[in-house]
Design an enzyme around this catalytic site. Sequence first.
Site, PDB file in Angstrom:
ATOM      1  N   SER A  53       0.872  -1.184   0.000  1.00 40.70           N
ATOM      2  CA  SER A  53       0.000   0.000   0.000  1.00 40.70           C
ATOM      3  C   SER A  53       0.904   1.228   0.000  1.00 40.70           C
ATOM      4  O   SER A  53       2.014   1.183   0.541  1.00 40.70           O
ATOM      5  CB  SER A  53      -0.862   0.017   1.267  1.00 40.70           C
TER       6      SER A  53
ATOM      7  N   TYR B 118      -1.525  -0.463  10.364  1.00 42.58           N
ATOM      8  CA  TYR B 118      -1.706  -1.025   9.009  1.00 42.58           C
ATOM      9  C   TYR B 118      -0.507  -0.609   8.149  1.00 42.58           C
ATOM     10  O   TYR B 118       0.108  -1.437   7.467  1.00 42.58           O
ATOM     11  CB  TYR B 118      -3.015  -0.496   8.427  1.00 42.58           C
TER      12      TYR B 118
HETATM   13  P1  NAP Z   1     -11.291  -6.201   0.404  1.00 40.87           P
HETATM   14  O1  NAP Z   1     -12.260  -5.648  -0.575  1.00 40.87           O
HETATM   15  O2  NAP Z   1     -11.573  -6.072   1.864  1.00 40.87           O
HETATM   16  O3  NAP Z   1     -10.987  -7.728   0.048  1.00 40.87           O
HETATM   17  C1  NAP Z   1     -10.073  -8.419   0.840  1.00 40.87           C
HETATM   18  C2  NAP Z   1      -9.931  -9.821   0.327  1.00 40.87           C
HETATM   19  O4  NAP Z   1      -8.951 -10.490   1.161  1.00 40.87           O
HETATM   20  C3  NAP Z   1     -11.227 -10.610   0.431  1.00 40.87           C
HETATM   21  O5  NAP Z   1     -11.365 -11.386  -0.739  1.00 40.87           O
HETATM   22  C4  NAP Z   1     -11.016 -11.504   1.664  1.00 40.87           C
HETATM   23  O6  NAP Z   1     -11.601 -12.792   1.572  1.00 40.87           O
HETATM   24  C5  NAP Z   1      -9.504 -11.678   1.652  1.00 40.87           C
HETATM   25  N1  NAP Z   1      -8.952 -11.988   2.968  1.00 40.87           N
HETATM   26  C6  NAP Z   1      -9.022 -11.218   4.099  1.00 40.87           C
HETATM   27  N2  NAP Z   1      -8.387 -11.838   5.108  1.00 40.87           N
HETATM   28  C7  NAP Z   1      -7.925 -13.013   4.606  1.00 40.87           C
HETATM   29  C8  NAP Z   1      -7.194 -14.096   5.143  1.00 40.87           C
HETATM   30  N3  NAP Z   1      -6.815 -14.103   6.431  1.00 40.87           N
HETATM   31  N4  NAP Z   1      -6.884 -15.146   4.347  1.00 40.87           N
HETATM   32  C9  NAP Z   1      -7.272 -15.172   3.046  1.00 40.87           C
HETATM   33  N5  NAP Z   1      -7.966 -14.161   2.466  1.00 40.87           N
HETATM   34  C10 NAP Z   1      -8.286 -13.111   3.238  1.00 40.87           C
HETATM   35  O7  NAP Z   1      -9.851  -5.508   0.200  1.00 40.87           O
HETATM   36  P2  NAP Z   1      -9.167  -4.842  -1.072  1.00 40.87           P
HETATM   37  O8  NAP Z   1      -9.395  -3.388  -1.020  1.00 40.87           O
HETATM   38  O9  NAP Z   1      -9.488  -5.592  -2.298  1.00 40.87           O
HETATM   39  O10 NAP Z   1      -7.638  -5.050  -0.667  1.00 40.87           O
HETATM   40  C11 NAP Z   1      -6.811  -6.043  -1.255  1.00 40.87           C
HETATM   41  C12 NAP Z   1      -5.365  -5.757  -0.841  1.00 40.87           C
HETATM   42  O11 NAP Z   1      -4.978  -4.475  -1.308  1.00 40.87           O
HETATM   43  C13 NAP Z   1      -5.129  -5.763   0.673  1.00 40.87           C
HETATM   44  O12 NAP Z   1      -3.869  -6.336   0.943  1.00 40.87           O
HETATM   45  C14 NAP Z   1      -5.129  -4.283   1.025  1.00 40.87           C
HETATM   46  O13 NAP Z   1      -4.382  -4.015   2.185  1.00 40.87           O
HETATM   47  C15 NAP Z   1      -4.471  -3.705  -0.217  1.00 40.87           C
HETATM   48  N6  NAP Z   1      -4.758  -2.283  -0.478  1.00 40.87           N
HETATM   49  C16 NAP Z   1      -6.010  -1.861  -0.779  1.00 40.87           C
HETATM   50  C17 NAP Z   1      -6.218  -0.508  -1.046  1.00 40.87           C
HETATM   51  C18 NAP Z   1      -7.559   0.048  -1.418  1.00 40.87           C
HETATM   52  O14 NAP Z   1      -7.673   1.282  -1.515  1.00 40.87           O
HETATM   53  N7  NAP Z   1      -8.577  -0.778  -1.637  1.00 40.87           N
HETATM   54  C19 NAP Z   1      -5.151   0.400  -0.985  1.00 40.87           C
HETATM   55  C20 NAP Z   1      -3.908  -0.072  -0.652  1.00 40.87           C
HETATM   56  C21 NAP Z   1      -3.709  -1.417  -0.421  1.00 40.87           C
HETATM   57  P3  NAP Z   1     -13.202 -13.069   1.731  1.00 40.87           P
HETATM   58  O15 NAP Z   1     -13.808 -12.584   0.436  1.00 40.87           O
HETATM   59  O16 NAP Z   1     -13.363 -14.530   1.878  1.00 40.87           O
HETATM   60  O17 NAP Z   1     -13.657 -12.295   2.931  1.00 40.87           O
END
Ligand code: NAP
Length: 261
Positions: A144, A159
């Site tokens: 991130s 985080y």
């Molecule tokens: P999200 O919409 O909350 O989706 C998270 C995904 O991770 C879900 O599919 C969830 O599975 C899975 N997950 C959570 N805990 C887990 C575990 N212990 N084992 C296996 N799977 C797990 O999040 P997102 O925004 O797509 O984020 C994806 C990544 O990008 C993360 O690492 C986040 O920190 C990073 N990120 C996101 C942003 C942003 O703006 N969105 C910015 C910077 C970084 P389930 O579907 O089964 O619940």
Amino acid sequence: MTANWAGQVAIVTGGARGLGRAMVRRLAAQGVAVTVNYTSRPDAADELVAEISAAGGRAIAVQADVADEAAVIAMVARTEAELGPVSILVNNAGIGWAATIESWEPQGFARLRAVNVDGTIHTIRAVVAGMKARHYGRIINISSVAGFGTTGFPGNHFYSSTKAEVNVLTKRFALELGRHGITVNAVAPGFTRTDMTVGKRNAAEWAEVEAGFAKVAMTGRVGDPDDIANAVEFLASPASGWITAQVLAVDGGRMDYIAHG
Ligand code: NAP
């Protein structure tokens, strides 16, 4: 040496929703067989697998909490048995944790680190022997821009610290694995529209948050999951073999960094 996408197999952790889903779709469109890993939402994973199968692709849904090393080892074994040897690993699974210095407590921080940091180590440990034996691998860790430590967005200290750790491990692992034909890079997304960022906000609250982040991006908008999938697709491709140990910010040109030396 793998010259093209043909015959490749990927694991995308947290692949059923948000950024992960866009990455899975992108890899599947290249003909890559994909394990869609999930923890809590089998419905979302099954739906994505059905979509890929209907389009003629190969995918399986595998439940595994990345914080649990035994579950990760079992997921890799199932992937290899059903799809073939893993050549691409995308460590996308991650959770947020809103805590201040005052509200920090050890269990919350331990869980955050177990998923965001230990999870990344578990999956890499589980695939690396096979990648070494085949002298080929692409590992992409999703960190991130928060991991740079100096984005102007307040809160998210802990985080951010887990994502900083992911950035450092990316470079250290790249150093260890480069001679084995394995590249290790990180993609550091900026603020992107997913369940994680929208959270429980209603439409008006979300519009306000989105406008705030759009204002501090040179491109004047927040990210779409496809923006992140574009970078992951490139780093996962056979064409990126001379790129390793990089942390690529994909954030629309964020301008709210604190410029303390
Ligand atoms: P999200 O919409 O909350 O989706 C998270 C995904 O991770 C879900 O599919 C969830 O599975 C899975 N997950 C959570 N805990 C887990 C575990 N212990 N084992 C296996 N799977 C797990 O999040 P997102 O925004 O797509 O984020 C994806 C990544 O990008 C993360 O690492 C986040 O920190 C990073 N990120 C996101 C942003 C942003 O703006 N969105 C910015 C910077 C970084 P389930 O579907 O089964 O619940």
